[in-house]
Design an enzyme around this catalytic site. Structure first.
Site, PDB file in Angstrom:
ATOM      1  N   THR A   1       4.364   2.422   5.341  1.00 51.45           N
ATOM      2  CA  THR A   1       2.943   2.063   5.477  1.00 51.45           C
ATOM      3  C   THR A   1       2.290   3.076   6.405  1.00 51.45           C
ATOM      4  O   THR A   1       2.915   3.505   7.382  1.00 51.45           O
ATOM      5  CB  THR A   1       2.734   0.650   6.073  1.00 51.45           C
ATOM      6  OG1 THR A   1       1.349   0.506   6.454  1.00 51.45           O
ATOM      7  CG2 THR A   1       3.594   0.390   7.298  1.00 51.45           C
TER       8      THR A   1
ATOM      9  N   ARG B   1      -6.169  -2.633   8.912  1.00 49.23           N
ATOM     10  CA  ARG B   1      -6.801  -3.952   8.753  1.00 49.23           C
ATOM     11  C   ARG B   1      -6.360  -4.897   9.878  1.00 49.23           C
ATOM     12  O   ARG B   1      -7.121  -5.695  10.366  1.00 49.23           O
ATOM     13  CB  ARG B   1      -6.418  -4.513   7.382  1.00 49.23           C
ATOM     14  CG  ARG B   1      -7.212  -5.701   6.968  1.00 49.23           C
ATOM     15  CD  ARG B   1      -7.093  -5.999   5.501  1.00 49.23           C
ATOM     16  NE  ARG B   1      -5.776  -5.749   4.951  1.00 49.23           N
ATOM     17  CZ  ARG B   1      -5.547  -5.571   3.657  1.00 49.23           C
ATOM     18  NH1 ARG B   1      -6.537  -5.565   2.813  1.00 49.23           N
ATOM     19  NH2 ARG B   1      -4.327  -5.385   3.217  1.00 49.23           N
TER      20      ARG B   1
ATOM     21  N   GLY C   1       0.843  -1.204   0.000  1.00 51.51           N
ATOM     22  CA  GLY C   1       0.000   0.000   0.000  1.00 51.51           C
ATOM     23  C   GLY C   1       0.874   1.247   0.000  1.00 51.51           C
ATOM     24  O   GLY C   1       1.819   1.331   0.778  1.00 51.51           O
TER      25      GLY C   1
ATOM     26  N   ARG D   1       0.480  -5.221  -6.287  1.00 51.08           N
ATOM     27  CA  ARG D   1       0.591  -6.544  -5.669  1.00 51.08           C
ATOM     28  C   ARG D   1       1.027  -7.498  -6.779  1.00 51.08           C
ATOM     29  O   ARG D   1       0.697  -7.300  -7.936  1.00 51.08           O
ATOM     30  CB  ARG D   1      -0.771  -7.004  -5.151  1.00 51.08           C
ATOM     31  CG  ARG D   1      -1.323  -6.043  -4.135  1.00 51.08           C
ATOM     32  CD  ARG D   1      -2.427  -6.680  -3.299  1.00 51.08           C
ATOM     33  NE  ARG D   1      -3.144  -5.661  -2.560  1.00 51.08           N
ATOM     34  CZ  ARG D   1      -2.648  -4.973  -1.543  1.00 51.08           C
ATOM     35  NH1 ARG D   1      -1.397  -5.170  -1.148  1.00 51.08           N
ATOM     36  NH2 ARG D   1      -3.379  -4.073  -0.921  1.00 51.08           N
TER      37      ARG D   1
ATOM     38  N   ASP E   1       5.627  -5.849   5.659  1.00 46.79           N
ATOM     39  CA  ASP E   1       6.018  -7.246   5.858  1.00 46.79           C
ATOM     40  C   ASP E   1       5.950  -8.131   4.609  1.00 46.79           C
ATOM     41  O   ASP E   1       6.842  -8.959   4.398  1.00 46.79           O
ATOM     42  CB  ASP E   1       5.250  -7.874   7.027  1.00 46.79           C
ATOM     43  CG  ASP E   1       3.791  -7.495   7.052  1.00 46.79           C
ATOM     44  OD1 ASP E   1       3.360  -6.717   6.179  1.00 46.79           O
ATOM     45  OD2 ASP E   1       3.068  -7.965   7.947  1.00 46.79           O
TER      46      ASP E   1
ATOM     47  N   ASP F   1       2.488  -0.562  11.712  1.00 44.74           N
ATOM     48  CA  ASP F   1       2.444  -1.855  12.413  1.00 44.74           C
ATOM     49  C   ASP F   1       3.689  -2.701  12.171  1.00 44.74           C
ATOM     50  O   ASP F   1       3.616  -3.920  12.162  1.00 44.74           O
ATOM     51  CB  ASP F   1       1.174  -2.626  12.027  1.00 44.74           C
ATOM     52  CG  ASP F   1       1.030  -2.828  10.529  1.00 44.74           C
ATOM     53  OD1 ASP F   1       1.784  -2.198   9.766  1.00 44.74           O
ATOM     54  OD2 ASP F   1       0.168  -3.616  10.127  1.00 44.74           O
TER      55      ASP F   1
ATOM     56  N   ASP G   1       0.015   2.298   8.366  1.00 48.28           N
ATOM     57  CA  ASP G   1      -0.520   1.552   9.513  1.00 48.28           C
ATOM     58  C   ASP G   1       0.374   1.557  10.746  1.00 48.28           C
ATOM     59  O   ASP G   1      -0.091   1.237  11.841  1.00 48.28           O
ATOM     60  CB  ASP G   1      -0.781   0.096   9.113  1.00 48.28           C
ATOM     61  CG  ASP G   1      -1.925  -0.032   8.130  1.00 48.28           C
ATOM     62  OD1 ASP G   1      -2.756   0.884   8.068  1.00 48.28           O
ATOM     63  OD2 ASP G   1      -1.976  -1.049   7.414  1.00 48.28           O
TER      64      ASP G   1
END
Ligand code: F6P
Length: 322
Positions: free
Chosen positions: A126, A172, A11, A72, A103, A130, A128
């Site tokens: 990212t 997510r 992303g 992707r 990741d 995370d 996120d």
């Protein structure tokens, strides 16, 4: 090491371009040649390589998205796909790769190194946040600011109509965006995948707020929350507690776009420079991050396996102050 490649994968995140710029310029200043690979692993397989010079990264530090595009790529998950990618890297004399992503990107890089021996260094990109091995990922700060701006506007109308708003933010698998933005907007409650959501507790909380004469409330929901998305949770609350007029806003991909914040530009620049220097020092299979303001390296294996932990004190802080 004479020539390196760079990809932006997974992303997209605001600040990826600033990182590309840092990689290209650091490499050139160290007499390395640099090649950009368009659409990450997909472009590695199809041979979509473009030479990069000083000028090709001018005027991009302020731009969201990624000039190298992202995609992707299921083919890269296959032995044959990776063999094609390796053939192309060898054809272009690529000695090392900087991969900006998360990741999934690093998992691919790790397998690729085992099979074809071309070293990768990763930069965490990212919204996120995370990834284990860095305090912040590239794009997280900008996404937080985007959420805060949007929710401040929602709060105006929530207040005008005495409404309860459920605002769904991205994440997510993780609640980092929800948690920090929730504190910044003064959310009533923050619902994240890392903690269990009990609708009855939530209703109890809302009743207490009403008792304290609160007429409107904002609830931030991470998209990956175990109770479901914002629509689902709002439905459950409505069924049991009809007094509040309830509305739902899903912020969606607006959180991924926009000009990167100053913090993201600086972080991306530091990480891009460190990634090139790491390749020059012979490092491989590691992600470069910033921990306590210092550059830190974490093996891909650890960055992928371990999870950045949610700071539960922040959840309490949000509830205490709401
Ligand atoms: O970039 C990470 C992320 O923003 C997640 O929080 C979200 O679930 C996902 O990307 C959405 O990605 P896509 O663009 O594939 O819908």
């Amino acid at each position: 090491m004479k020539r390196i490649a760079i990809i932006t994968s997974g992303g997209d995140a605001p600040g990826m371009n600033a990182c590309v710029r840092a990689v290209v310029r650091t490499a050139l200043r160290n007499n390395l040649e640099v090649v950009g690979i368009v659409r990450a692993y997909a472009g590695m397989i199809s041979g979509d390589f473009i030479p990069m010079d000083f000028q090709s990264v001018s005027n991009i530090i302020q731009r969201g998205g990624t000039i190298l595009k992202s995609a992707r790529c299921d083919e890269f998950r296959t032995v044959e796909g990776r063999a094609k990618a390796a053939e192309n890297l060898k054809k272009h004399n690529i000695d090392g790769v900087v991969a900006i992503g998360k990741d999934g990107t690093f998992t691919g890089a790790q397998i690729f190194y085992q099979e074809h021996g071309i070293p990768f260094i990763g930069c965490p990109g990212t919204i996120d946040n995370d990834l284990f091995g860095t305090d912040n990922t590239i794009g997280y700060d900008t996404a937080l600011n985007t959420v805060v701006q949007a929710v401040d506007k929602i709060r105006d109308t929530a207040d005008a109509h005495d409404r309860l708003f459920f605002v769904e933010v991205m994440g997510r698998d993780a609640g980092f965006i929800a948690l920090r933005s929730g504190i910044a907007v003064g959310a009533e409650t923050i619902l994240i995948p890392e903690t269990e959501t009990f609708v009855d507790n939530l209703i109890e909380r809302l009743k207490q707020s009403r008792a304290h004469k609160k007429t409107s409330s904002i609830i931030i929901v991470a998209e990956g929350d175990d109770g479901g998305g914002a629509y689902e949770i709002a439905e459950k609350v409505k069924e049991k507690y009809k007094q509040f007029e309830t509305k739902v806003t899903v912020l969606g991909h607006v959180q991924r776009g926009g000009s990167p914040s100053a913090a993201d530009r600086v972080l991306a620049s530091m990480l891009g420079k460190a990634a090139v220097e790491a390749l020059l020092e012979g490092r491989k299979n590691e992600m470069v991050g910033v921990i306590n303001r210092k550059i830190a390296f974490t093996s891909f294996e650890k960055a992928i396996k371990h999870h950045q932990k949610i700071n539960k004190n922040l959840l309490h802080l949000a509830e205490l102050l709401s």
